[in-house]
Design an enzyme around this catalytic site. Structure first.
Site, PDB file in Angstrom:
ATOM      1  N   ASN A 205      -1.140   9.983   4.527  1.00 11.60           N
ATOM      2  CA  ASN A 205      -0.405   9.875   3.438  1.00 11.60           C
ATOM      3  C   ASN A 205       0.285  11.417   3.746  1.00 11.60           C
ATOM      4  O   ASN A 205       1.242  11.709   3.228  1.00 11.60           O
ATOM      5  CB  ASN A 205      -0.584  10.014   2.360  1.00 11.60           C
ATOM      6  CG  ASN A 205      -0.823   8.543   2.055  1.00 11.60           C
ATOM      7  OD1 ASN A 205      -0.239   7.342   2.987  1.00 11.60           O
ATOM      8  ND2 ASN A 205      -1.856   7.838   0.758  1.00 11.60           N
TER       9      ASN A 205
ATOM     10  N   HIS B 221       6.869  -1.619  11.982  1.00  9.76           N
ATOM     11  CA  HIS B 221       6.718  -0.444  13.666  1.00  9.76           C
ATOM     12  C   HIS B 221       7.351  -0.609  14.637  1.00  9.76           C
ATOM     13  O   HIS B 221       8.136  -0.248  15.369  1.00  9.76           O
ATOM     14  CB  HIS B 221       5.269  -0.883  13.968  1.00  9.76           C
ATOM     15  CG  HIS B 221       4.329  -0.456  13.570  1.00  9.76           C
ATOM     16  ND1 HIS B 221       3.069  -0.265  14.171  1.00  9.76           N
ATOM     17  CD2 HIS B 221       3.381   0.246  12.208  1.00  9.76           C
ATOM     18  CE1 HIS B 221       2.058   0.003  13.602  1.00  9.76           C
ATOM     19  NE2 HIS B 221       2.514   0.417  11.838  1.00  9.76           N
TER      20      HIS B 221
ATOM     21  N   HIS C 110       2.115   1.993   1.954  1.00 10.87           N
ATOM     22  CA  HIS C 110       0.479   2.759   1.641  1.00 10.87           C
ATOM     23  C   HIS C 110       0.285   1.975   0.035  1.00 10.87           C
ATOM     24  O   HIS C 110      -0.623   2.919  -0.833  1.00 10.87           O
ATOM     25  CB  HIS C 110       1.177   4.412   1.584  1.00 10.87           C
ATOM     26  CG  HIS C 110       0.611   4.398   3.472  1.00 10.87           C
ATOM     27  ND1 HIS C 110       0.237   5.361   3.964  1.00 10.87           N
ATOM     28  CD2 HIS C 110       1.058   3.407   4.398  1.00 10.87           C
ATOM     29  CE1 HIS C 110      -0.105   5.366   5.179  1.00 10.87           C
ATOM     30  NE2 HIS C 110       0.384   4.210   6.074  1.00 10.87           N
TER      31      HIS C 110
ATOM     32  N   ARG D  36       7.540   2.151   5.102  1.00 15.82           N
ATOM     33  CA  ARG D  36       5.628   2.727   4.583  1.00 15.82           C
ATOM     34  C   ARG D  36       5.204   3.310   3.871  1.00 15.82           C
ATOM     35  O   ARG D  36       3.800   3.242   2.989  1.00 15.82           O
ATOM     36  CB  ARG D  36       6.224   3.724   6.194  1.00 15.82           C
ATOM     37  CG  ARG D  36       4.660   3.844   6.411  1.00 15.82           C
ATOM     38  CD  ARG D  36       4.655   5.359   7.330  1.00 15.82           C
ATOM     39  NE  ARG D  36       2.887   5.915   7.702  1.00 15.82           N
ATOM     40  CZ  ARG D  36       2.423   6.831   7.122  1.00 15.82           C
ATOM     41  NH1 ARG D  36       3.502   8.184   7.423  1.00 15.82           N
ATOM     42  NH2 ARG D  36       1.345   7.787   7.782  1.00 15.82           N
TER      43      ARG D  36
END
Length: 330
Positions: free
Chosen positions: A99, A197, A71, A67
């Site tokens: 975040n 996911h 990001h 992740r």
């Protein structure tokens, strides 16, 4: 005649080179597999060994490491800006609400430290993020792909840009498509990368509006399976901001096609997951992967899409810098 044939051959190879150039965006941006072959030949072994030290005993760490790379790339490109700390005069990306739930920064620092001991001042934090994401996925039974390297680190990190660039969990399909297209990613990249996911957990506030107050009338999201709603309500009470739930129940520590099976059953945790059923192309991919056996194309597709994502807005050559510490500009 011989001269004409020679001329034709030259033209052909020039045209071929142009085609290859356009088909290989990593070459155009200065990224390539094996970028550190001469300057830090052991870098990938060091990264994998250090990542494995943390992920093998605690497989749940793979998801936040993956992740973090996502990001990073969606804000200012894959330049390591998500790793920078805030200062007295600037709120960095780390401070942005999307975040604040990121973790694993200590692992990135440990990897960077190990790499610096072997090759000081050579390997960027942005490249380390990309390599760690790949290794974390493969360590939890996911795919392994070749990572083009050669990124350099950015010097700017703004919390406000994280808010405007990162897709929220309540995004619609049109919003998702717009955001991914803005980064040069396709609809297929969107549905494939959503498959990340299949690992990880999420805090209740990211989806409880779907359970308790979807339209402001104390109702639930009708696109969410009713049985799944009750299971989620048993774990996340209204107002719970602490509890986390598995995004792929039963196999959230293993990278597989379980995510697509859940989405197909209307059990995608986020609205952005459910949104994949609202477009013909993304829905077709979801159904394909949810019904496929061991011959699934998902692993191969994921590697391709991760390389595509890793190309977003990279800094190369004389741009940016090679940070000595990932949390601070030089």
């Amino acid at each position: 005649m011989a001269a004409l044939k020679l001329f034709s051959s030259v033209v052909f190879f020039i045209q071929l080179a142009i085609v290859v150039f356009h088909l290989d965006p990593t070459s155009a941006q200065g990224l390539r597999v094996g970028f550190y072959k001469n300057t830090c030949p052991a870098v990938e072994d060091i990264v994998r060994k250090t990542t494995a030290h943390y992920v093998l005993p605690v497989p749940s760490l793979a998801a936040p490491l993956l992740r973090m790379h996502f990001h990073d790339c969606f804000v200012r490109g894959c330049d390591g800006s998500v790793l920078l700390n805030s200062t007295a005069n600037n709120q960095a990306e780390k401070s942005a609400i999307p975040n604040q739930s990121l973790n694993g920064f200590g692992i990135i620092d440990a990897v960077k430290s190990a790499v610096e001991k072997a090759c000081p001042g050579v390997v960027s934090c942005a490249d380390i993020l990309a390599l760690v994401a790949r290794d974390a996925v493969s360590l939890v039974k996911g795919p392994y792909w070749e990572v083009p390297t050669g990124r350099r680190d950015g010097r700017v990190s703004l919390a406000s840009e994280a808010l405007t660039n990162l897709p929220p969990p309540f995004a619609t399909i049109s919003d998702l498509q717009t955001r991914f297209m803005a980064k040069g990613l396709s609809v297929k990249d969107l549905v494939v990368l959503s498959g990340a996911h299949t690992i990880g957990q999420s805090h209740c506030p990211s989806f409880t509006n779907r359970l308790y107050n979807f339209t402001g009338r104390a109702d639930s999201d009708p696109s969410l399976d009713s049985i799944y709603i009750q299971r989620l309500k048993s774990k996340c009470k209204a107002g719970d901001v602490v509890t986390s739930v598995e995004m792929d129940p039963g196999s959230y520590k293993t990278f597989d096609t379980g995510y697509y099976k859940n989405v197909a059953k209307r059990r995608g945790l986020f609205q952005s997951d459910a949104a994949l059923l609202n477009d013909a192309d993304t829905k077709a991919y979801v159904i394909q992967q949810s019904t496929s056996s061991s011959g699934s194309s998902f692993f191969k597709d994921f590697g391709v899409s991760m390389v595509n994502m890793g190309n977003i807005g990279v800094l190369t050559a004389s741009a940016g810098e090679i940070r000595k510490q990932c949390a601070f500009v030089n």
